[in-house]
Scaffold this motif. Structure first.
Motif, PDB file in Angstrom:
ATOM      1  N   GLY A  96       5.946   7.348   6.518  1.00 50.49           N
ATOM      2  CA  GLY A  96       4.960   8.221   7.111  1.00 50.49           C
ATOM      3  C   GLY A  96       5.350   8.654   8.714  1.00 50.49           C
ATOM      4  N   VAL A  97       4.312   9.150   9.395  1.00 49.05           N
ATOM      5  CA  VAL A  97       4.867   9.559  10.763  1.00 49.05           C
ATOM      6  C   VAL A  97       3.516   8.864  11.747  1.00 49.05           C
ATOM      7  N   TRP A  98       3.750   8.093  12.661  1.00 47.37           N
ATOM      8  CA  TRP A  98       2.749   7.731  13.414  1.00 47.37           C
ATOM      9  C   TRP A  98       3.013   7.921  14.864  1.00 47.37           C
ATOM     10  N   GLU A  99       1.639   8.171  15.352  1.00 44.80           N
ATOM     11  CA  GLU A  99       1.746   8.455  16.903  1.00 44.80           C
ATOM     12  C   GLU A  99       1.538   7.371  17.715  1.00 44.80           C
ATOM     13  N   MET A 119       8.866   6.816  10.216  1.00 43.25           N
ATOM     14  CA  MET A 119       9.691   5.246   9.592  1.00 43.25           C
ATOM     15  C   MET A 119       9.928   5.413   8.051  1.00 43.25           C
ATOM     16  N   PHE A 120      11.058   4.680   8.122  1.00 42.05           N
ATOM     17  CA  PHE A 120      11.764   4.453   6.582  1.00 42.05           C
ATOM     18  C   PHE A 120      12.107   3.275   6.192  1.00 42.05           C
ATOM     19  N   ALA A 121      12.244   3.138   4.855  1.00 35.38           N
ATOM     20  CA  ALA A 121      12.557   1.851   4.363  1.00 35.38           C
ATOM     21  C   ALA A 121      14.127   1.759   4.176  1.00 35.38           C
ATOM     22  N   MET A 122      14.785   0.519   4.416  1.00 38.05           N
ATOM     23  CA  MET A 122      16.196   0.694   4.375  1.00 38.05           C
ATOM     24  C   MET A 122      16.375  -0.659   3.586  1.00 38.05           C
ATOM     25  N   LYS A 123      17.435  -0.715   2.571  1.00 35.81           N
ATOM     26  CA  LYS A 123      17.909  -1.849   1.967  1.00 35.81           C
ATOM     27  C   LYS A 123      19.113  -2.386   2.547  1.00 35.81           C
ATOM     28  N   VAL A 124      18.837  -3.495   3.012  1.00 34.32           N
ATOM     29  CA  VAL A 124      20.081  -4.066   3.875  1.00 34.32           C
ATOM     30  C   VAL A 124      21.087  -4.725   2.757  1.00 34.32           C
ATOM     31  N   ALA A 147       5.107 -11.141   8.334  1.00 37.17           N
ATOM     32  CA  ALA A 147       5.309  -9.972   9.025  1.00 37.17           C
ATOM     33  C   ALA A 147       4.032  -9.195   9.552  1.00 37.17           C
ATOM     34  N   PHE A 148       2.858  -9.135   8.774  1.00 39.47           N
ATOM     35  CA  PHE A 148       1.994  -8.606   8.887  1.00 39.47           C
ATOM     36  C   PHE A 148       1.315  -9.311  10.173  1.00 39.47           C
ATOM     37  N   LYS A 149       1.420 -10.754  10.433  1.00 41.59           N
ATOM     38  CA  LYS A 149       1.034 -11.386  11.489  1.00 41.59           C
ATOM     39  C   LYS A 149       1.541 -11.019  12.661  1.00 41.59           C
ATOM     40  N   GLN A 150       2.830 -10.679  12.491  1.00 40.36           N
ATOM     41  CA  GLN A 150       3.671 -10.397  13.949  1.00 40.36           C
ATOM     42  C   GLN A 150       3.506  -9.015  14.431  1.00 40.36           C
ATOM     43  N   CYS A 151       2.853  -8.211  13.655  1.00 44.53           N
ATOM     44  CA  CYS A 151       2.520  -6.739  13.787  1.00 44.53           C
ATOM     45  C   CYS A 151       1.577  -6.665  15.169  1.00 44.53           C
ATOM     46  N   ARG A 152       2.032  -6.038  16.300  1.00 44.59           N
ATOM     47  CA  ARG A 152       1.115  -6.161  17.325  1.00 44.59           C
ATOM     48  C   ARG A 152       0.192  -5.039  17.319  1.00 44.59           C
ATOM     49  N   TYR A 153       0.648  -3.915  16.866  1.00 41.71           N
ATOM     50  CA  TYR A 153       0.004  -2.777  16.823  1.00 41.71           C
ATOM     51  C   TYR A 153      -0.561  -2.367  15.617  1.00 41.71           C
ATOM     52  N   ASP A 154      -1.532  -1.577  15.228  1.00 39.91           N
ATOM     53  CA  ASP A 154      -2.298  -1.010  13.991  1.00 39.91           C
ATOM     54  C   ASP A 154      -1.051  -0.193  13.430  1.00 39.91           C
ATOM     55  N   TRP A 155      -0.432   0.601  14.133  1.00 39.74           N
ATOM     56  CA  TRP A 155       0.698   1.582  13.380  1.00 39.74           C
ATOM     57  C   TRP A 155       1.715   0.773  12.827  1.00 39.74           C
ATOM     58  N   MET A 156       2.051  -0.356  13.264  1.00 42.91           N
ATOM     59  CA  MET A 156       3.088  -1.262  12.521  1.00 42.91           C
ATOM     60  C   MET A 156       2.539  -1.681  11.315  1.00 42.91           C
ATOM     61  N   ARG A 157       1.211  -2.296  11.304  1.00 46.82           N
ATOM     62  CA  ARG A 157       0.698  -2.938   9.992  1.00 46.82           C
ATOM     63  C   ARG A 157       0.418  -1.608   8.854  1.00 46.82           C
ATOM     64  N   GLU A 158       0.074  -0.356   9.442  1.00 43.09           N
ATOM     65  CA  GLU A 158       0.067   0.654   8.318  1.00 43.09           C
ATOM     66  C   GLU A 158       1.343   0.951   7.870  1.00 43.09           C
ATOM     67  N   ALA A 159       2.500   0.967   8.873  1.00 39.46           N
ATOM     68  CA  ALA A 159       3.819   1.393   8.385  1.00 39.46           C
ATOM     69  C   ALA A 159       4.206   0.058   7.376  1.00 39.46           C
ATOM     70  N   LEU A 160       3.845  -1.093   7.665  1.00 38.21           N
ATOM     71  CA  LEU A 160       4.223  -2.185   6.792  1.00 38.21           C
ATOM     72  C   LEU A 160       3.490  -1.912   5.272  1.00 38.21           C
ATOM     73  N   GLN A 161       2.203  -1.635   5.358  1.00 38.68           N
ATOM     74  CA  GLN A 161       1.527  -1.516   4.104  1.00 38.68           C
ATOM     75  C   GLN A 161       2.142  -0.471   3.416  1.00 38.68           C
ATOM     76  N   ALA A 162       2.296   0.733   4.063  1.00 39.30           N
ATOM     77  CA  ALA A 162       3.058   1.958   3.498  1.00 39.30           C
ATOM     78  C   ALA A 162       4.361   1.541   2.837  1.00 39.30           C
ATOM     79  N   PHE A 163       4.845   0.771   3.206  1.00 41.27           N
ATOM     80  CA  PHE A 163       6.379   0.366   2.910  1.00 41.27           C
ATOM     81  C   PHE A 163       6.211  -0.585   1.476  1.00 41.27           C
ATOM     82  N   LEU A 164       5.100  -1.452   1.633  1.00 44.00           N
ATOM     83  CA  LEU A 164       4.566  -2.148   0.288  1.00 44.00           C
ATOM     84  C   LEU A 164       4.156  -1.198  -1.028  1.00 44.00           C
ATOM     85  N   ASP A 165       3.486  -0.121  -0.363  1.00 46.76           N
ATOM     86  CA  ASP A 165       3.269   0.700  -1.239  1.00 46.76           C
ATOM     87  C   ASP A 165       4.423   1.722  -1.971  1.00 46.76           C
TER      88      ASP A 165
END
Length: 231
Positions: A96-99, A119-124, A147-165
């Motif tokens: 996704g793209v976040w502002e 933001m992108f997903a990267m397999k290490v 990781a969800f607990k560590q996310c300080r901002y809403d956009w980070m939580r949204e990006a992490l959820q988008a990663f799971l999806d």
């Protein structure tokens, strides 16, 4: 210990969209050691890598300025190397793209400090022992819940959820492809013919054999059901 590469500094090549600074980053991930265990849901199978930042207690995902001599994918890969010391396979489909605003401009009301982040997903696939910005950024593998607990901002939580999806969709596609591949070996059509040609057999002879077997089985079943109806 030799450090791989050197971090870019300055913003001479920084890309902008209007007054917004363009940023590219990724969520580095890996499968946990016991991912083969039965009963694990996708969330329990994954770990993501987050990094610490100078003078802050929270963790973030590696990201940074997208410069005009690189693609958005190259920028995300570079930032993962410079800030987190990891290399890997970057999925080209953006999460996704976040502002958002840069951390130093959180309280500024003007357009200054605005960012648009891809933001992108990267397999290490590789973790370096030393990396360009190691003195500034530490790294830590976390479960999805942590990781969800560590996310300080809403956009980070949204990006992490988008990663799971995204990962759920990837897993579903792999399961469907595996099932289609296994079923394609011996798949019957309605006329009792195989969709794939059997090896080492004449096609016409094979079809005659199948038709004969089907006819015999039909007679047997009809006789059996007739016997049951009489008795």
């Amino acid at each position: 210990m030799e450090v791989c590469g050197k971090a870019r500094t300055g913003r001479e090549r920084q890309r902008y969209d209007g007054k917004q600074r363009l940023v590219s980053g990724c969520i580095p991930y890996r499968l946990r050691n016991k991912y083969e265990d039965h009963g694990l849901c996708l969330e329990d199978m994954l770990e993501v890598l987050m990094i610490s930042t100078p003078n802050r207690d929270d963790l973030v995902f590696p990201k940074g300025g997208w410069e005009n001599d690189e693609t958005v994918y190259e920028a995300a890969t570079r930032e993962a190397l410079e800030e987190a010391g990891v290399k890997g396979i970057l999925h080209k489909e953006a999460l996704g793209v976040w502002e958002f605003r840069s951390k130093s401009k959180q309280k500024v009301v003007s357009a200054e400090g605005g960012c648009k982040g891809y933001m992108f997903a990267m397999k290490v696939t590789e973790e370096l022992e030393a990396w360009p910005e190691q003195e500034l950024y530490g790294r830590k593998w976390l479960s999805i819940k942590e990781a969800f607990k560590q996310c300080r901002y809403d956009w980070m939580r949204e990006a992490l959820q988008a990663f799971l999806d995204f990962m759920a969709k990837e897993q579903d596609n792999k399961t469907r492809n595996a099932m289609a591949s296994s079923m394609g070996v011996l798949t019957f059509k309605s006329d009792c013919r195989f969709t794939t040609k059997p090896a080492n057999l004449s096609t016409s002879k094979f079809y005659r054999t199948i038709h004969f077997v089907v006819a015999v089985l039909t007679i047997i079943f009809l006789g059996f059901f007739s016997y049951l109806s009489i008795n």
